[in-house]
Scaffold this motif. Structure first.
Motif, PDB file in Angstrom:
ATOM      1  N   TYR A  60       1.139  -0.877   0.226  1.00 52.56           N
ATOM      2  CA  TYR A  60      -0.008  -0.102   0.247  1.00 52.56           C
ATOM      3  C   TYR A  60       0.301   1.437   0.190  1.00 52.56           C
ATOM      4  N   ALA A  61       0.472   2.168  -1.000  1.00 52.10           N
ATOM      5  CA  ALA A  61       1.136   3.760  -0.692  1.00 52.10           C
ATOM      6  C   ALA A  61       0.775   4.018   0.821  1.00 52.10           C
ATOM      7  N   LYS A  62       2.679   4.343   1.307  1.00 53.44           N
ATOM      8  CA  LYS A  62       2.365   5.194   2.125  1.00 53.44           C
ATOM      9  C   LYS A  62       1.550   6.112   2.812  1.00 53.44           C
ATOM     10  N   ASP A  63       1.430   6.903   1.339  1.00 57.85           N
ATOM     11  CA  ASP A  63       0.313   8.440   2.268  1.00 57.85           C
ATOM     12  C   ASP A  63      -1.016   8.128   1.369  1.00 57.85           C
ATOM     13  N   ASP A  64      -1.661   7.137   1.060  1.00 59.68           N
ATOM     14  CA  ASP A  64      -3.069   6.437   0.366  1.00 59.68           C
ATOM     15  C   ASP A  64      -2.585   5.158  -0.029  1.00 59.68           C
ATOM     16  N   HIS A  65      -3.859   5.043   0.971  1.00 59.06           N
ATOM     17  CA  HIS A  65      -4.090   3.463   0.983  1.00 59.06           C
ATOM     18  C   HIS A  65      -5.219   2.716   0.177  1.00 59.06           C
ATOM     19  N   ASP A  66      -5.766   3.757  -0.818  1.00 60.46           N
ATOM     20  CA  ASP A  66      -6.766   3.292  -2.009  1.00 60.46           C
ATOM     21  C   ASP A  66      -5.413   2.907  -2.970  1.00 60.46           C
ATOM     22  N   PHE A  67      -4.379   3.366  -3.148  1.00 60.83           N
ATOM     23  CA  PHE A  67      -3.350   2.882  -4.066  1.00 60.83           C
ATOM     24  C   PHE A  67      -2.279   1.254  -3.083  1.00 60.83           C
ATOM     25  N   ARG A  68      -2.661   0.456  -4.484  1.00 61.46           N
ATOM     26  CA  ARG A  68      -2.291  -0.696  -4.051  1.00 61.46           C
ATOM     27  C   ARG A  68      -1.892  -1.213  -4.939  1.00 61.46           C
ATOM     28  N   MET A  69      -0.986  -2.315  -4.351  1.00 62.00           N
ATOM     29  CA  MET A  69       0.052  -2.947  -5.721  1.00 62.00           C
ATOM     30  C   MET A  69       0.659  -4.830  -5.071  1.00 62.00           C
ATOM     31  N   THR A  70      -0.128  -5.136  -6.438  1.00 69.07           N
ATOM     32  CA  THR A  70       0.064  -6.793  -5.232  1.00 69.07           C
ATOM     33  C   THR A  70       0.922  -7.575  -6.800  1.00 69.07           C
ATOM     34  N   PHE A  71       1.481  -8.435  -5.922  1.00 65.86           N
ATOM     35  CA  PHE A  71       2.546  -9.634  -7.279  1.00 65.86           C
ATOM     36  C   PHE A  71       1.855 -10.726  -7.485  1.00 65.86           C
ATOM     37  N   ASP A  72       1.728 -11.330  -7.887  1.00 62.34           N
ATOM     38  CA  ASP A  72       1.251 -13.061  -8.316  1.00 62.34           C
ATOM     39  C   ASP A  72       1.716 -13.565  -8.716  1.00 62.34           C
ATOM     40  N   GLU A  73       1.841 -14.562  -7.880  1.00 65.26           N
ATOM     41  CA  GLU A  73       2.880 -15.648  -8.404  1.00 65.26           C
ATOM     42  C   GLU A  73       2.893 -17.789  -7.852  1.00 65.26           C
ATOM     43  N   ASN A  74       2.472 -18.493  -9.128  1.00 69.04           N
ATOM     44  CA  ASN A  74       2.473 -19.967  -8.359  1.00 69.04           C
ATOM     45  C   ASN A  74       0.831 -19.907  -8.509  1.00 69.04           C
ATOM     46  N   ILE A  75       0.544 -19.447  -9.622  1.00 68.08           N
ATOM     47  CA  ILE A  75      -0.850 -19.037 -10.450  1.00 68.08           C
ATOM     48  C   ILE A  75      -1.182 -20.142 -10.917  1.00 68.08           C
ATOM     49  N   LEU A  76      -2.071 -21.677 -10.161  1.00 63.10           N
ATOM     50  CA  LEU A  76      -2.859 -22.409 -10.107  1.00 63.10           C
ATOM     51  C   LEU A  76      -4.218 -22.254  -9.964  1.00 63.10           C
ATOM     52  N   TRP A  77      -4.687 -23.609 -11.749  1.00 67.50           N
ATOM     53  CA  TRP A  77      -6.163 -23.839 -12.047  1.00 67.50           C
ATOM     54  C   TRP A  77      -6.125 -25.235 -12.400  1.00 67.50           C
ATOM     55  N   ARG A  78      -7.717 -25.595 -11.380  1.00 66.61           N
ATOM     56  CA  ARG A  78      -8.412 -26.429 -12.220  1.00 66.61           C
ATOM     57  C   ARG A  78     -10.111 -26.770 -12.101  1.00 66.61           C
ATOM     58  N   ASP A  79     -10.359 -27.870 -12.847  1.00 69.86           N
ATOM     59  CA  ASP A  79     -11.519 -27.808 -12.553  1.00 69.86           C
ATOM     60  C   ASP A  79     -12.272 -29.099 -12.279  1.00 69.86           C
ATOM     61  N   TYR A  80     -11.219 -29.720 -11.285  1.00 65.48           N
ATOM     62  CA  TYR A  80     -12.015 -30.864 -10.647  1.00 65.48           C
ATOM     63  C   TYR A  80     -11.755 -30.700  -9.401  1.00 65.48           C
ATOM     64  N   ASP A  81     -12.145 -31.275  -7.968  1.00 63.51           N
ATOM     65  CA  ASP A  81     -11.738 -30.524  -6.654  1.00 63.51           C
ATOM     66  C   ASP A  81     -11.880 -29.349  -6.290  1.00 63.51           C
ATOM     67  N   VAL A  82     -12.738 -28.986  -7.342  1.00 59.76           N
ATOM     68  CA  VAL A  82     -13.425 -27.278  -7.179  1.00 59.76           C
ATOM     69  C   VAL A  82     -14.263 -26.974  -5.570  1.00 59.76           C
ATOM     70  N   ASP A  83     -13.046 -26.717  -4.936  1.00 65.93           N
ATOM     71  CA  ASP A  83     -13.882 -26.999  -3.240  1.00 65.93           C
ATOM     72  C   ASP A  83     -12.067 -26.027  -2.291  1.00 65.93           C
ATOM     73  N   LEU A  84     -12.658 -25.362  -1.313  1.00 62.05           N
ATOM     74  CA  LEU A  84     -11.649 -24.369  -1.286  1.00 62.05           C
ATOM     75  C   LEU A  84     -11.156 -25.263   0.217  1.00 62.05           C
ATOM     76  N   LYS A  85     -11.334 -26.288   0.117  1.00 64.82           N
ATOM     77  CA  LYS A  85     -11.005 -27.226   1.782  1.00 64.82           C
ATOM     78  C   LYS A  85      -9.771 -28.434   1.204  1.00 64.82           C
ATOM     79  N   LYS A  86      -9.930 -28.131   0.014  1.00 62.86           N
ATOM     80  CA  LYS A  86      -8.684 -29.684  -0.687  1.00 62.86           C
ATOM     81  C   LYS A  86      -7.563 -29.898  -0.374  1.00 62.86           C
ATOM     82  N   GLY A  87      -6.893 -28.238  -0.919  1.00 57.01           N
ATOM     83  CA  GLY A  87      -5.536 -27.907  -0.762  1.00 57.01           C
ATOM     84  C   GLY A  87      -4.404 -27.149  -1.757  1.00 57.01           C
ATOM     85  N   ILE A  88      -3.574 -27.197  -1.922  1.00 58.71           N
ATOM     86  CA  ILE A  88      -3.160 -25.914  -3.143  1.00 58.71           C
ATOM     87  C   ILE A  88      -2.641 -26.530  -4.606  1.00 58.71           C
TER      88      ILE A  88
END
Length: 287
Positions: A149-177
């Motif tokens: 978050y910006a030091k002077d403005d918390h409305d300004f935000r930057m994120t970095f995403d890696e290890n992005i995975l997808w699946r269309d089976y076991d579509v359950d948040l409890k199953k694992g990564i």
């Protein structure tokens, strides 16, 4: 930082290598503070119709589009707080509404359409559940995220995403990564979330590093991979080398040009029809 439930902002995306990410982080120290929660693993369970209507409409890049997802931070249990999120985009502005509940309550809500409590946000989600008949868990995406978050403005935000995975089976948040890579393991997706203008220091930095804004959807890319897989066509994770070539090939193929009116046949093949109702067939040609 409060657990905000309503957002209105612009979201810009930039694809970069991990080496470039490290350069950006070095410069950011002067202007940004890390999220107090540190690095987190996010799971987003996307809901769609059996025909994947929501993601298909999104890929057409209309003036207005919306997505419904259930998000957890880490692997959930039945008692974990999760967030039902309704994300809308109109004329490049992103509007996001979300409500927290336990994973158990979320499962009951999706099945019964009876919300855990009364709120305006739940009314909007209820309307979406009624509008799109047959909504069900379709694709589960997970990724590791660092947020700042910006030091002077918390409305300004930057994120970095890696290890992005997808699946269309076991579509359950409890199953694992686990799942299939969306992007190459050496790439990072940076998102800039801002209510107004991008600061000049960031514009200059992106120019110096030769990093340009990109149009990229995690869910949309996963859906393209599903179509290719079902058609027996190889669909590699996105790399710096193939991302434009792959997109150009898709734009020339029925997979892309017919995406708006796609119907899956009972034989497992796909027919595509363009706006003039001209049959394009279901044979993907990436050559």
């Amino acid at each position: 930082m409060s657990n905000q439930m309503i957002f209105k902002r612009y979201e810009l995306k930039f694809m970069m290598t991990k080496a470039q990410r490290d350069q950006v982080l070095q410069v950011m120290k002067t202007y940004m503070d890390p999220d107090p929660h540190g690095k987190s693993t996010i799971q987003s369970l996307y809901f769609d119709t059996p025909e994947f209507l929501l993601v298909r409409r999104s890929m057409e890049k209309p003036l207005y589009k919306e997505k419904l997802r259930l998000r957890s931070y880490g692997v959930a249990t039945e008692d974990t707080e999760v967030f039902m999120e309704l994300k809308k985009k109109y004329d490049s502005v992103v509007y996001k509404r979300r409500e927290g509940m336990t994973e158990r309550e979320a499962g009951s809500y999706i099945q019964t359409h009876v919300s855990p409590r009364e709120s305006q946000i739940f009314k909007e989600i209820d309307y979406t559940l009624e509008q799109y008949k047959g909504l069900k868990p379709a694709v589960l995406l997970s990724y590791d995220r660092e947020a700042y978050y910006a030091k002077d403005d918390h409305d300004f935000r930057m994120t970095f995403d890696e290890n992005i995975l997808w699946r269309d089976y076991d579509v359950d948040l409890k199953k694992g990564i686990y799942g299939t890579n969306v992007i190459d393991s050496n790439l990072v997706l940076m998102e800039v979330k801002v209510a107004a203008a991008i600061p000049l220091w960031l514009v200059r930095l992106m120019n110096e590093l030769g990093i340009s804004k990109t149009s990229f959807s995690k869910y949309g890319t996963a859906y393209q991979a599903i179509l290719a897989r079902d058609a027996g066509v190889e669909f590699a994770p996105v790399t710096m080398e193939n991302r434009y070539v792959q997109e150009a090939r898709l734009r020339r193929s029925p997979l892309y040009t017919g995406i708006g009116n796609q119907k899956r046949t009972n034989t497992g093949n796909y027919d595509f029809t363009n706006q003039n109702e001209e049959k394009l067939g279901g044979n993907f040609n990436y050559a």
